[in-house]
Design a protein around this motif. Structure first.
Motif, PDB file in Angstrom:
ATOM      1  N   THR A 126      26.599  64.067  50.921  1.00  7.97           N
ATOM      2  CA  THR A 126      27.765  63.045  51.324  1.00  7.97           C
ATOM      3  C   THR A 126      27.027  61.915  52.158  1.00  7.97           C
ATOM      4  O   THR A 126      28.074  61.150  52.721  1.00  7.97           O
ATOM      5  N   ASP A 127      26.080  61.788  52.065  1.00  6.54           N
ATOM      6  CA  ASP A 127      25.338  60.552  52.787  1.00  6.54           C
ATOM      7  C   ASP A 127      24.880  59.722  51.535  1.00  6.54           C
ATOM      8  O   ASP A 127      24.057  59.880  50.990  1.00  6.54           O
ATOM      9  N   SER A 128      25.557  58.503  51.804  1.00  6.63           N
ATOM     10  CA  SER A 128      25.297  57.555  50.516  1.00  6.63           C
ATOM     11  C   SER A 128      24.169  56.587  50.778  1.00  6.63           C
ATOM     12  O   SER A 128      23.607  55.988  50.001  1.00  6.63           O
ATOM     13  N   ARG A 144      24.759  54.938  44.630  1.00  2.00           N
ATOM     14  CA  ARG A 144      25.664  54.756  45.826  1.00  2.00           C
ATOM     15  C   ARG A 144      24.585  54.010  46.905  1.00  2.00           C
ATOM     16  O   ARG A 144      25.252  53.187  47.564  1.00  2.00           O
ATOM     17  N   TYR A 173      19.602  60.685  46.950  1.00  7.20           N
ATOM     18  CA  TYR A 173      19.926  62.151  46.720  1.00  7.20           C
ATOM     19  C   TYR A 173      19.456  62.673  45.552  1.00  7.20           C
ATOM     20  O   TYR A 173      19.325  62.007  44.549  1.00  7.20           O
ATOM     21  N   GLN A 216      30.106  56.139  56.872  1.00  8.59           N
ATOM     22  CA  GLN A 216      28.923  56.193  56.405  1.00  8.59           C
ATOM     23  C   GLN A 216      27.639  56.223  57.267  1.00  8.59           C
ATOM     24  O   GLN A 216      26.826  57.200  57.101  1.00  8.59           O
TER      25      GLN A 216
END
Length: 393
Positions: A306-308, A128, A312, A351
């Motif tokens: 949920t943070d691209s 991502r 992660y 984002q």
């Protein structure tokens, strides 16, 4: 657990067009939100005009019911000195050129990152983030192709080349008055500058950047001379690469600089690998190793599903080439746990806004709270353990 009475915080913000005063204003607003949610009192002092970087004092106090005369206690009190080690001067420098020069510089940075294996590393470790890297360049490349198609459209339709005297200006109008305003919804030119800075922090081949980092290291060294129960070095996004360089410089100069101190290095939505995955980023990777191996520093890497725009579940120390060093403690948070359903629904498709939530105020009590990390009564280490309380019982 002993509560913190005095704390020194060195915060390295992300790549945003905000100076230290603006970051202080954001911190004050976020602190008020946190205080309302957790039920304590907070007072954010004015910026110290004599300090460099901008610094200010934050006082948090337990909110207690007024006791009867002669009874009860004042409760806990914590004072934190926040130093905002912003890099707005570099942001302004990268955004100072005209639109054409910014586009050219952006695509040059894109090519350099690809050539040095950065993009390959992004897709290998966090696909991502790889898409985040490609997006502004693909969007702008598509616009350039459409602009060229409009310009040569008469020729393609078999009309006289003279018709290009009107199709050319029409194409230019499309790019300037249609595409550029549309692209600003995605902060395209700002992202171009972000990638230019990533190359500079990876290659370390720009004298102006290197001199600025050395200057910041000297300023941070002075801030660390202040006595405190705890020292928190927090960083967000691109600020994590800046922090790694600055703290690495200090450790190179004085390996024992943190001796006798309790230090938490908290990277929030870290983009260290944005720079460190470039083949030329040998100095940055070495400094990551110095920080990881410093016995006085506890490294907390805060990541969000949920943070691209973060890596992660990627172990930053190991991927930087230090598998044998102590690894950063990874904690995984969810933005939807910090915000009301309505608030989260409004921001979840933006984002960059989701990416900023690490340093913004919450709507709800959640496992992570930036204000409590940097100004709360509990040691910052409580955030490394999901079972530890974030506030005194």
């Amino acid at each position: 657990m002993k509560l913190i009475e005095k704390r020194v915080v060195l915060h390295f913000p992300g790549f945003e067009p905000l100076d230290g005063i603006a970051h202080r204003g954001r911190y004050e607003r976020s602190a008020r939100q946190s205080a309302a949610v957790w039920g304590y009192s907070v007072e954010t002092g004015a910026a110290d005009e004599r300090s460099d970087p901008v610094s200010f004092e934050v006082r948090t106090v337990e909110r207690v019911a007024t006791p009867e005369a002669g009874a009860g206690s004042a409760g806990w009190q914590t004072t934190s000195r926040i130093h905002m080690v912003d890099h707005d001067i570099l942001v302004r420098k990268l955004r100072a050129g005209n639109t054409l020069s910014q586009i050219i510089a952006g695509f040059r940075s894109c090519a350099e990152i690809m050539f040095e294996g950065g993009m390959r590393g992004y897709f290998r470790h966090a696909w991502r983030f790889g898409l985040f890297f490609l997006f502004p360049f693909l969007l702008t490349a598509l616009a350039i192709v459409l602009t060229a198609q409009i310009a040569i459209m008469p020729y393609g339709l078999g009309f006289s080349p003279w018709y290009m005297f009107w199709s050319g200006p029409l194409a230019l109008c499309f790019f300037i008055f249609a595409f550029l305003p549309f692209s600003e919804r995605f902060h395209t030119l700002h992202l171009f500058a972000d990638w230019e800075m990533a190359v500079a922090l990876g290659r370390m081949d720009r004298t102006d950047f290197n001199d600025w980092l050395e200057d910041r290291a000297t300023a941070v060294r002075k801030a660390l001379e202040e006595e405190a129960d705890e020292y928190v070095i927090s960083s967000h996004s691109m600020g994590s690469s800046v922090a790694a360089h600055v703290i690495g410089i200090l450790l190179e100069r004085e390996p024992e600089i943190f001796k006798g101190k309790r230090v938490m290095f908290a990277t929030l939505g870290s983009a260290i690998l944005q720079c460190a995955l470039m083949s030329s980023a040998t100095l940055l990777r070495a400094r990551v190793g110095l920080i990881a191996r410093c016995p006085e520093i506890s490294w907390l890497d805060v990541q969000c599903l949920t943070d691209s725009i973060n890596f992660y579940k990627v172990p930053v120390v190991a991927v930087s080439g230090h598998e044998d060093a102590p690894q950063a403690k990874m904690i995984l948070i969810r933005v939807k746990q910090m915000l009301t359903r309505e608030h989260y629904r409004k921001i979840r498709k933006d984002q960059l806004r989701v990416h900023r939530q690490y340093v913004l105020g919450p709507d709800l009590q959640a496992p992570f709270d930036f204000t409590l990390l940097t100004s709360g009564p509990m040691p910052a280490s409580v955030f490394a353990d999901p079972d530890e309380k974030r506030m005194p019982g």
